[in-house]
Design an enzyme around this catalytic site. Structure first.
Site, PDB file in Angstrom:
ATOM      1  N   HIS A 126     -46.657  47.588  54.448  1.00  0.00           N
ATOM      2  CA  HIS A 126     -46.983  48.837  55.234  1.00  0.00           C
ATOM      3  C   HIS A 126     -48.310  49.080  55.094  1.00  0.00           C
ATOM      4  O   HIS A 126     -48.802  49.414  53.893  1.00  0.00           O
ATOM      5  CB  HIS A 126     -46.121  49.801  54.913  1.00  0.00           C
ATOM      6  CG  HIS A 126     -46.258  51.229  55.376  1.00  0.00           C
ATOM      7  ND1 HIS A 126     -45.610  51.353  56.629  1.00  0.00           N
ATOM      8  CD2 HIS A 126     -46.702  52.107  54.872  1.00  0.00           C
ATOM      9  CE1 HIS A 126     -45.987  52.677  57.012  1.00  0.00           C
ATOM     10  NE2 HIS A 126     -46.763  53.112  56.045  1.00  0.00           N
ATOM     11  N   CYS A 168     -49.246  53.915  60.871  1.00  0.00           N
ATOM     12  CA  CYS A 168     -48.374  54.651  60.130  1.00  0.00           C
ATOM     13  C   CYS A 168     -47.678  55.667  60.744  1.00  0.00           C
ATOM     14  O   CYS A 168     -47.226  55.749  61.740  1.00  0.00           O
ATOM     15  CB  CYS A 168     -48.977  54.893  58.788  1.00  0.00           C
ATOM     16  SG  CYS A 168     -49.802  53.398  57.980  1.00  0.00           S
ATOM     17  N   ASP A 210     -40.627  46.706  55.668  1.00  0.00           N
ATOM     18  CA  ASP A 210     -41.206  48.074  55.370  1.00  0.00           C
ATOM     19  C   ASP A 210     -40.106  49.102  55.194  1.00  0.00           C
ATOM     20  O   ASP A 210     -39.262  49.037  56.121  1.00  0.00           O
ATOM     21  CB  ASP A 210     -41.621  48.345  56.539  1.00  0.00           C
ATOM     22  CG  ASP A 210     -42.844  49.554  56.555  1.00  0.00           C
ATOM     23  OD1 ASP A 210     -42.535  50.237  55.424  1.00  0.00           O
ATOM     24  OD2 ASP A 210     -43.652  49.863  57.413  1.00  0.00           O
TER      25      ASP A 210
END
Length: 259
Positions: A218, A131, A186
């Site tokens: 995600h 991330c 995403d």
């Protein structure tokens, strides 16, 4: 495995971090583990330990140390999508504070810390990020191409924006190998950014692979989150270990699983 919390002095303060390496004398190749927005926690320790079990010394710093030592916030509601959004909202000011200049200063300190460890091998390291950690790992390899030989980014976001600080603008400095795993549809890394990223990597003649994990959301690697996807997580380990084993020589490579 031997894991412990350590303090890493940076130009801006002291970052708490988790250091884990295999049992034995080493020396072990170094890996930087750049966490997601939710910080150092048992899941991060587990993942760093799994990498260490392959024969690597892994340093997982609290990237958001400017806001305090981990844990920075109650994460008990991470598995609930609504509570997750609230947690992200509380963390966002710290995430925005971590710009390219800050992560460059911090990464230098993390690299120096690893280099000072007697059981960490001399030479370049790899960096893996998840991330926001994927974004910052991408910044790190662009800032230190001579010290970071490989990058793996999983469900990283904002990798190729139109902002002047976008990390894809530094790909011309990368001399190592990079791997990007994108979550399907995403919002943090839409198709236009994937296309821009791949075009920049191609133009710079960087050795790379960029893949979309179909059906994965995600955050698909994080087992305590609602977005967790077990098949995608399994694939991520396979790709990560392929990259590490190909780019980081290790005195223990002959004894690794699958070798």
């Amino acid at each position: 495995m031997h894991g412990t919390m350590v303090d890493v002095r940076t130009e801006d303060g002291v970052a708490d971090a988790y250091l884990v390496r295999p049992a034995g004398a080493g020396p072990w190749p170094g890996v930087l583990f750049y966490m997601d927005a939710f910080g150092l926690r048992p899941r991060v320790f587990e993942m760093a330990g799994r990498i260490a079990a392959r024969g690597y010394a892994v340093l997982a710093p609290n990237l958001l140390y400017r806001g305090g030592r981990a844990p920075l916030i109650d994460l008990s509601g991470l598995g609930d999508p609504e509570q997750r959004r609230g947690i992200i909202g509380k963390m966002m000011p710290l995430i925005r504070e971590l710009d390219t200049a800050a992560i460059t200063r911090d990464t230098r300190a993390y690299l120096d810390f690893l280099a000072e460890q007697g059981d960490v091998a001399d030479g370049p390291v790899a960096v893996v990020g998840y991330c926001m950690g994927g974004t910052n790992a991408f910044r790190a390899i662009g800032a230190f191409p001579e010290r970071i030989v490989a990058l793996a980014s999983f469900h990283g976001g904002q990798l190729a924006t139109e902002e002047p600080d976008s990390p894809h603008l530094k790909v011309g400095r990368i001399t190592g190998e990079v791997y990007f795993a994108h979550a399907d549809h995403d919002h943090a890394m839409p198709q236009e950014q994937i296309d821009r990223l791949e075009a920049a990597l191609d133009a710079a003649d960087v050795r790379f692979r960029s893949e979309i994990y179909a059906g994965a959301a995600h955050g698909f690697t994080m087992s305590e989150a609602a977005a967790y996807d077990a098949p995608a997580e399994s694939r991520h380990w396979e790709k990560l270990f392929e990259l590490l084993d190909d780019t980081l020589p290790s005195q223990s490579s002959s004894s690794r699983p699958g070798k």
